[in-house]
Design a protein around this motif. Sequence first.
Motif, PDB file in Angstrom:
ATOM      1  N   HIS A   3      24.706 -93.925  12.877  1.00 47.85           N
ATOM      2  CA  HIS A   3      23.999 -94.263  14.123  1.00 47.85           C
ATOM      3  C   HIS A   3      23.838 -93.004  14.981  1.00 47.85           C
ATOM      4  N   GLU A   4      24.918 -92.230  15.089  1.00 43.80           N
ATOM      5  CA  GLU A   4      24.874 -91.062  15.982  1.00 43.80           C
ATOM      6  C   GLU A   4      24.025 -89.947  15.386  1.00 43.80           C
ATOM      7  N   PRO A  45      32.150 -99.168   7.514  1.00 43.03           N
ATOM      8  CA  PRO A  45      32.364 -99.170   8.973  1.00 43.03           C
ATOM      9  C   PRO A  45      32.448 -97.753   9.534  1.00 43.03           C
ATOM     10  N   SER A  46      33.204 -96.894   8.865  1.00 44.61           N
ATOM     11  CA  SER A  46      33.329 -95.511   9.317  1.00 44.61           C
ATOM     12  C   SER A  46      31.991 -94.775   9.169  1.00 44.61           C
ATOM     13  N   MET A  55      20.981 -98.528   6.061  1.00 42.88           N
ATOM     14  CA  MET A  55      20.718 -97.997   7.409  1.00 42.88           C
ATOM     15  C   MET A  55      19.535 -97.033   7.404  1.00 42.88           C
ATOM     16  N   ALA A  56      19.428 -96.208   6.352  1.00 42.73           N
ATOM     17  CA  ALA A  56      18.296 -95.270   6.276  1.00 42.73           C
ATOM     18  C   ALA A  56      16.989 -96.050   6.184  1.00 42.73           C
ATOM     19  N   GLY A  57      16.988 -97.120   5.369  1.00 39.38           N
ATOM     20  CA  GLY A  57      15.780 -97.946   5.242  1.00 39.38           C
ATOM     21  C   GLY A  57      15.384 -98.539   6.579  1.00 39.38           C
ATOM     22  N   LYS A  58      16.351 -98.975   7.353  1.00 37.82           N
ATOM     23  CA  LYS A  58      16.086 -99.617   8.651  1.00 37.82           C
ATOM     24  C   LYS A  58      15.378 -98.661   9.628  1.00 37.82           C
ATOM     25  N   LEU A  77      26.788 -88.731  22.195  1.00 37.43           N
ATOM     26  CA  LEU A  77      27.192 -88.975  20.805  1.00 37.43           C
ATOM     27  C   LEU A  77      28.716 -88.949  20.768  1.00 37.43           C
ATOM     28  N   MET A  78      29.300 -90.123  21.001  1.00 41.95           N
ATOM     29  CA  MET A  78      30.727 -90.226  21.307  1.00 41.95           C
ATOM     30  C   MET A  78      31.640 -89.695  20.190  1.00 41.95           C
ATOM     31  N   HIS A  79      31.279 -89.951  18.926  1.00 37.49           N
ATOM     32  CA  HIS A  79      32.178 -89.559  17.838  1.00 37.49           C
ATOM     33  C   HIS A  79      31.849 -88.186  17.256  1.00 37.49           C
ATOM     34  N   LEU A  80      30.564 -87.809  17.298  1.00 36.03           N
ATOM     35  CA  LEU A  80      30.197 -86.474  16.797  1.00 36.03           C
ATOM     36  C   LEU A  80      30.413 -85.406  17.860  1.00 36.03           C
TER      37      LEU A  80
END
Length: 289
Positions: A100-101, A93-94, A237-240, A21-24
């Motif tokens: 995703h992570e 974007p942010s 994104m949550a729906g996806k 998890l690159m950013h978290l």
Amino acid sequence: MCAGRVQLPNPHLDDEDGDYLMHLEIPREKWHLFNDIKFVCVGGTVGRMEELAKQLNESLRGGTDLEDSFVNQRYGWFKVGPVLCVSHGIGTPSLSVMLHEVFKLLYRAECTDVRLIRIGTCGGVGVRHGTVVVSTGAITPGFEPVYVTSSLGEPLRLPTDADTDLREELVNSKSADDYFDVISGKTFCTEDFYQGQGRIDGSFCDYSKEDQRRFLQKLQELGVVNIEMESAGVLGMAGKVGIRAAVVCVVIVNRLEAELPTATPDEMREFEDYPIKLVKRYIINKLSN
Ligand SMILES: O=P(O)(O)O[C@H]1O[C@H](CO)[C@@H](O)[C@H]1O
Ligand SMILES: O=c1cc[nH]c(=O)[nH]1
């Protein structure tokens, strides 16, 4: 397979053994510690997420120090029992990198029955400052209920309805002695704070005050009650990935009256606390039932 378990529509994930998890910056050996997460709360600033975590810690665990937290130069996260509070910065974007992570973390940790709630600030469209808006869904530039992101250079369009049950439960979490009103309506989600939201005080502006008036009136006619910058990403994104989601934002300026907030810094701090209070009450109720 456990019912309600977070599943991700990515057939490649299970082939990846070095998933990071690159950013978290949460290392693989710690993922299992997040298995109890039931609520993920997200909001623009690290400070707001820390405040929510502190208030939850006080109510759920008697106010001991926040033990599970991490802040880097991108995001900050705080875990309080079954609640994960994560900042997302400004704009989708942010937000999307973080989500995703977080979704991968929930999947790897084998979490079940998770709800996602954004707690934010917004402009009101004919709605006075201090009002809390629980979104019915988001519309985006083009006035359609879709989050438009991209995939292999092509537009990827995801629907942006809020979960009806979660939204109603949040609206019903208002208490009679709250100082603030809670309403529901459509949210206009933009990729820009200035021209994107019909402001005339950006560094450039291509339209007249009359165009601005017509734009805000059009939003009102479409049933829009507030404007912010991440609702479509959260809901799309949550729906996806099949996670129930809602967006709860406090109005800090009525855009039919002003470009920027007119409240004092103390009033602004109080306004920011309103959606925190509402969401905290919802979570505490759910955990005690
Ligand atoms: O208060 P937050 O959560 O940052 O939300 C709103 O405030 C920012 C703009 O000032 C945008 O991120 C908008 O969505
Ligand atoms: O007007 C506003 C206020 C907060 N956040 C926004 O995106 N717009």
